[in-house]
Write an enzyme that holds these catalytic residues in place. Structure first.
Site, short mmCIF file in Angstrom:
data_model
loop_
_atom_site.label_atom_id
_atom_site.label_comp_id
_atom_site.label_asym_id
_atom_site.label_seq_id
_atom_site.Cartn_x
_atom_site.Cartn_y
_atom_site.Cartn_z
N LYS A 53 0.83 -1.21 0.00
CA LYS A 53 0.00 0.00 0.00
C LYS A 53 0.87 1.26 0.00
O LYS A 53 0.46 2.30 -0.53
CB LYS A 53 -0.96 0.00 1.18
CG LYS A 53 -2.31 -0.62 0.85
CD LYS A 53 -2.33 -2.11 0.85
CE LYS A 53 -2.52 -2.79 -0.43
NZ LYS A 53 -2.60 -4.26 -0.34
N GLY A 183 -1.38 -13.28 -13.56
CA GLY A 183 -2.39 -13.30 -12.50
C GLY A 183 -3.02 -11.93 -12.32
O GLY A 183 -2.35 -10.99 -11.88
N GLY A 184 -4.28 -11.83 -12.72
CA GLY A 184 -4.99 -10.54 -12.60
C GLY A 184 -5.90 -10.53 -11.39
O GLY A 184 -7.07 -10.16 -11.48
N ALA A 268 1.74 -13.74 -9.71
CA ALA A 268 0.83 -13.55 -8.57
C ALA A 268 -0.44 -14.33 -8.87
O ALA A 268 -1.46 -13.76 -9.25
CB ALA A 268 0.54 -12.07 -8.36
N HIS A 444 -21.71 16.23 5.04
CA HIS A 444 -21.63 16.76 3.67
C HIS A 444 -20.49 17.75 3.57
O HIS A 444 -20.29 18.52 4.51
CB HIS A 444 -22.96 17.46 3.33
CG HIS A 444 -22.95 18.12 2.00
ND1 HIS A 444 -23.07 17.39 0.83
CD2 HIS A 444 -22.82 19.42 1.65
CE1 HIS A 444 -23.02 18.24 -0.20
NE2 HIS A 444 -22.87 19.47 0.27
P1 FAD Z 1 1.78 -14.44 7.85
O1 FAD Z 1 1.62 -12.99 7.88
O2 FAD Z 1 2.27 -15.09 6.61
O3 FAD Z 1 2.75 -14.80 9.06
C1 FAD Z 1 3.22 -16.10 9.26
C2 FAD Z 1 4.57 -16.02 9.95
O4 FAD Z 1 4.95 -17.34 10.32
C3 FAD Z 1 5.68 -15.49 9.04
O5 FAD Z 1 6.31 -14.41 9.67
C4 FAD Z 1 6.62 -16.68 8.86
O6 FAD Z 1 7.98 -16.29 8.80
C5 FAD Z 1 6.35 -17.49 10.13
N1 FAD Z 1 6.61 -18.92 9.98
C6 FAD Z 1 6.06 -19.78 9.08
N2 FAD Z 1 6.50 -21.02 9.27
C7 FAD Z 1 7.36 -20.97 10.32
C8 FAD Z 1 8.15 -21.93 10.99
N3 FAD Z 1 8.16 -23.23 10.65
N4 FAD Z 1 8.94 -21.52 12.00
C9 FAD Z 1 8.94 -20.22 12.39
N5 FAD Z 1 8.22 -19.26 11.80
C10 FAD Z 1 7.43 -19.63 10.78
N6 FAD Z 1 -4.32 -8.77 3.44
C11 FAD Z 1 -5.18 -7.77 3.76
O7 FAD Z 1 -6.08 -7.99 4.58
N7 FAD Z 1 -5.08 -6.53 3.19
C12 FAD Z 1 -4.13 -6.24 2.28
O8 FAD Z 1 -4.06 -5.11 1.79
C13 FAD Z 1 -3.22 -7.26 1.92
N8 FAD Z 1 -2.24 -7.02 1.03
C14 FAD Z 1 -1.35 -8.01 0.72
C15 FAD Z 1 -0.36 -7.72 -0.20
C16 FAD Z 1 0.57 -8.70 -0.55
C17 FAD Z 1 1.64 -8.36 -1.55
C18 FAD Z 1 0.50 -9.98 0.07
C19 FAD Z 1 1.51 -11.04 -0.28
C20 FAD Z 1 -0.49 -10.27 0.99
C21 FAD Z 1 -1.43 -9.29 1.33
N9 FAD Z 1 -2.45 -9.53 2.23
C22 FAD Z 1 -3.35 -8.54 2.54
C23 FAD Z 1 -2.61 -10.84 2.90
C24 FAD Z 1 -2.01 -10.79 4.32
O9 FAD Z 1 -0.64 -10.47 4.23
C25 FAD Z 1 -2.19 -12.15 4.99
O10 FAD Z 1 -3.55 -12.50 5.00
C26 FAD Z 1 -1.69 -12.11 6.44
O11 FAD Z 1 -0.33 -11.76 6.50
C27 FAD Z 1 -1.91 -13.46 7.12
O12 FAD Z 1 -1.39 -13.45 8.41
P2 FAD Z 1 -0.83 -14.78 9.09
O13 FAD Z 1 -0.38 -14.37 10.45
O14 FAD Z 1 -1.79 -15.88 8.95
O15 FAD Z 1 0.43 -15.21 8.21
P1 NAD Z 2 -5.60 -13.99 -6.22
O1 NAD Z 2 -6.25 -15.26 -5.91
O2 NAD Z 2 -6.21 -12.73 -5.76
O3 NAD Z 2 -5.43 -13.84 -7.79
C1 NAD Z 2 -4.78 -14.82 -8.55
C2 NAD Z 2 -5.22 -14.65 -10.00
O4 NAD Z 2 -4.37 -15.43 -10.81
C3 NAD Z 2 -6.65 -15.13 -10.24
O5 NAD Z 2 -7.36 -14.13 -10.92
C4 NAD Z 2 -6.46 -16.39 -11.05
O6 NAD Z 2 -7.52 -16.63 -11.95
C5 NAD Z 2 -5.17 -16.10 -11.78
N1 NAD Z 2 -4.40 -17.27 -12.20
C6 NAD Z 2 -4.22 -18.44 -11.54
N2 NAD Z 2 -3.38 -19.25 -12.24
C7 NAD Z 2 -3.01 -18.56 -13.35
C8 NAD Z 2 -2.14 -18.84 -14.44
N3 NAD Z 2 -1.46 -19.98 -14.52
N4 NAD Z 2 -1.99 -17.90 -15.40
C9 NAD Z 2 -2.67 -16.71 -15.32
N5 NAD Z 2 -3.50 -16.40 -14.31
C10 NAD Z 2 -3.66 -17.30 -13.33
O7 NAD Z 2 -4.10 -14.15 -5.67
P2 NAD Z 2 -2.93 -13.10 -5.50
O8 NAD Z 2 -3.18 -11.88 -6.28
O9 NAD Z 2 -1.67 -13.86 -5.70
O10 NAD Z 2 -3.03 -12.74 -3.97
C11 NAD Z 2 -2.92 -13.78 -2.99
C12 NAD Z 2 -3.80 -13.50 -1.82
O11 NAD Z 2 -3.24 -12.47 -1.01
C13 NAD Z 2 -5.19 -12.97 -2.18
O12 NAD Z 2 -6.08 -14.00 -2.50
C14 NAD Z 2 -5.58 -12.28 -0.92
O13 NAD Z 2 -6.06 -13.25 -0.02
C15 NAD Z 2 -4.28 -11.71 -0.42
N6 NAD Z 2 -4.14 -10.28 -0.82
C16 NAD Z 2 -5.07 -9.41 -0.36
C17 NAD Z 2 -4.99 -8.09 -0.71
C18 NAD Z 2 -6.02 -7.12 -0.19
O14 NAD Z 2 -6.73 -7.49 0.74
N7 NAD Z 2 -6.12 -5.92 -0.73
C19 NAD Z 2 -3.97 -7.63 -1.53
C20 NAD Z 2 -3.03 -8.56 -1.99
C21 NAD Z 2 -3.12 -9.89 -1.62
#
Ligand code: FAD
Ligand code: NAD
Length: 467
Positions: A53, A183-184, A268, A444
């Site tokens: 973000k 991945g869109g 993605a 407003h």
């Molecule tokens: P994680 O945040 O993945 O934390 C798990 C932790 O466990 C990690 O730190 C890892 O190092 C640790 N771990 C794993 N296995 C082991 C092990 N064996 N030993 C020790 N440590 C370990 N979600 C939103 O709601 N809003 C968003 O805007 C959003 N944007 C995102 C953007 C991106 C690019 C990505 C990739 C994800 C985004 N998400 C968003 C999803 C969000 O990041 C996850 O849903 C969230 O982090 C999940 O939390 P969690 O604690 O389950 O796992």
């Molecule tokens: P996603 O599930 O949102 O999107 C993956 C996309 O890739 C889908 O549209 C799917 O149809 C497409 N796809 C799958 N296989 C493909 C292929 N072989 N070729 C082309 N397209 C293909 O997954 P993401 O964007 O990787 O994000 C992962 C997860 O992280 C999300 O599902 C969400 O839970 C979390 N996330 C959340 C936010 C947010 O809350 N704003 C932002 C980023 C990520």
């Protein structure tokens, strides 16, 4: 430090799920340890929600200066803007570091024992922690699994030099000239849009018939229009085949191949629960596909072992992880609690933003329940504030029960729609009716007045239907 330390609760993973459950358990007097191999804050804080973000915000600021239609109309002009992406990334890293220090401070003040290392599950009460400086073992009455998720890797495009995950893209030092996004979905469109705003030629390759297939068509339409405005080439019903020298070979559903210019590719295509490489098989947990199966209290099939966050499957969102963590802490403190939330809000930080809470008209089986609903919709075009901020494409939609007016869902696509998620969630979660919302005075001029307009439209339709 003794070879085996005993706690009330041991948490594997220090992300949103893990650090939240640890903080809440410690607040209730339980001795708590967290095992984290990397940095506290997990994916969300370090390489996910927050840094993405930050980059999206910076890219939008830059683009508004580079595309001066709106500011020009206000009589503002600036010289040609430039962006130093390395500096942008340093700023983003600073935001992340500050928040991460905040989480580390909370854990420290909460008296939580944070063990840095790889957790290996020995049994339902024992976890071995392998660290660079040696191994030790922690045991507890309760084990909470919160290891999160990892990006799905495509066998024909393994992560490496030119093929990046979202984490790699959030670390690039220069704006890619030609960027192919495979991945869109959430990540592809959020970061693809940001990179296009920073100057990349972006192509999005999506396997389904449309981008953001998880959201309904009406919500995605304004986003698709904006992708076109930004010059993003969107190839739907298309898959990536192989990476060539400076291009990506893609194939559409009819088998026709073409090339997409790509000096870098970001893959993605979803995320998968992180269940491998930590000895989980020793517990013999019931699984739900790739995720750990849990009941309504986040209990796994093994007594005393809980699982929360992304490892429990969709929706993989940070705020759902927080809510599961709060629930498990209550259960461990002896409360009878089960998941009773009516909606988990979904927000996509595209341009414009999407917000979806609760039931959408598409969730309803056509012909069976649709007649029981009333749907009100309003466009941002009629909103004074939208005109001022120069972002009028979009709408808010309210879905309610026709018989009693109970609000079942709210969806929006438009300027700052993410901020509407709070009001929308409150409306659904508190069981508000359309009349309750209509009786609420909305300030407003604000963008949220479009929400009030959608409610008014729904009430108009409900009245006319009942006459
Ligand atoms: P994680 O945040 O993945 O934390 C798990 C932790 O466990 C990690 O730190 C890892 O190092 C640790 N771990 C794993 N296995 C082991 C092990 N064996 N030993 C020790 N440590 C370990 N979600 C939103 O709601 N809003 C968003 O805007 C959003 N944007 C995102 C953007 C991106 C690019 C990505 C990739 C994800 C985004 N998400 C968003 C999803 C969000 O990041 C996850 O849903 C969230 O982090 C999940 O939390 P969690 O604690 O389950 O796992
Ligand atoms: P996603 O599930 O949102 O999107 C993956 C996309 O890739 C889908 O549209 C799917 O149809 C497409 N796809 C799958 N296989 C493909 C292929 N072989 N070729 C082309 N397209 C293909 O997954 P993401 O964007 O990787 O994000 C992962 C997860 O992280 C999300 O599902 C969400 O839970 C979390 N996330 C959340 C936010 C947010 O809350 N704003 C932002 C980023 C990520």
């Amino acid at each position: 430090m003794s070879a085996t330390d005993q706690f009330d609760v041991v948490v594997v993973g220090g992300g949103p799920a893990g650090y939240t459950v640890a903080l809440r358990c410690a607040e209730r007097g339980m001795s708590t340890a967290v095992v984290e191999r990397d940095a506290v804050g997990g994916t969300c804080l370090n390489v996910g929600c927050i840094p993405s973000k930050a980059v999206i915000h910076a890219a939008d600021k830059f683009h508004r200066l580079a595309e001066p239609t709106h500011i020009g109309a206000m009589g503002i002009s600036v010289g040609p803007p430039s962006v130093d992406l390395a500096a942008t990334m340093r700023w983003k890293d600073g935001v992340v570091a500050e928040l991460r220090d905040g989480v580390a401070g909370l854990l420290d003040r909460g008296g939580i024992d944070v063990r840095r290392g790889d957790a290996e599950i020995i049994d339902a009460r024992t976890v071995r922690v392998a660290a660079a400086d040696g191994n030790d073992t922690v045991s507890a009455r309760h084990l909470v699994l919160a290891p999160g998720s990892r990006p799905v890797e495509l066998s024909n495009l393994p992560f490496g030099d030119r093929v990046l995950s979202s984490t790699g893209l959030l670390e690039v030092g220069e704006v890619p000239i030609d960027l192919a996004v495979v991945g869109g979905g959430y990540i592809g469109l959020e970061l693809g849009t940001a990179m296009a705003k920073l100057g990349s030629n972006v192509t999005v390759v999506e396997a389904e018939d449309r981008v953001l297939p998880a959201f309904d068509t009406a919500l995605v339409r304004p986003v698709a229009r904006r992708l076109t405005d930004l010059g993003i080439d969107v190839r739907t019903a298309t898959r990536a085949v192989e990476l060539g020298d400076g291009n990506l070979v893609v194939e559409d559903r009819d088998g026709a191949r073409s090339e997409v210019s790509a000096d870098q590719v970001v893959v993605a295509v979803g995320r998968r629960p992180a269940t491998d490489g930590m000895g989980l098989a020793r517990l013999g947990l019931d699984m739900d596909g790739a995720a750990i199966a849990v009941d309504g209290s986040c209990r796994t099939s093994v007594h005393g072992v809980f699982a929360i966050g992304d490892v429990t499957g969709e929706p993989m969102l940070a705020h759902r992880a927080y809510a599961q963590a709060e629930l498990v802490a209550d259960v461990l403190a002896g409360e009878e609690r089960t998941w009773d939330h009516l909606a988990v809000p979904a927000v996509c930080f595209t341009d414009p933003e999407i917000c979806a809470v609760g039931m959408s008209p598409d969730d309803v089986d056509e012909g069976t329940r649709r007649d029981r609903l009333v749907i009100g919709q309003a466009s941002y075009r009629a909103n004074g504030r939208s005109k001022i901020v120069g972002a009028e494409d979009g709408m808010v939609r309210v879905v309610a029960d026709r018989t009693n007016g109970a609000v079942l869902g709210v969806q929006a696509v438009g300027p700052e729609a993410s901020e509407l998620a709070a009001a929308a969630s409150l409306a659904v979660e508190l069981g508000s009716t359309l009349d309750d919302l209509a009786a609420t005075i909305i300030a407003h001029p604000t963008l949220a007045e479009t929400f009030a307009d959608a409610v008014a439209a729904a009430i108009g339709r409900r009245d006319s239907a009942s006459r």
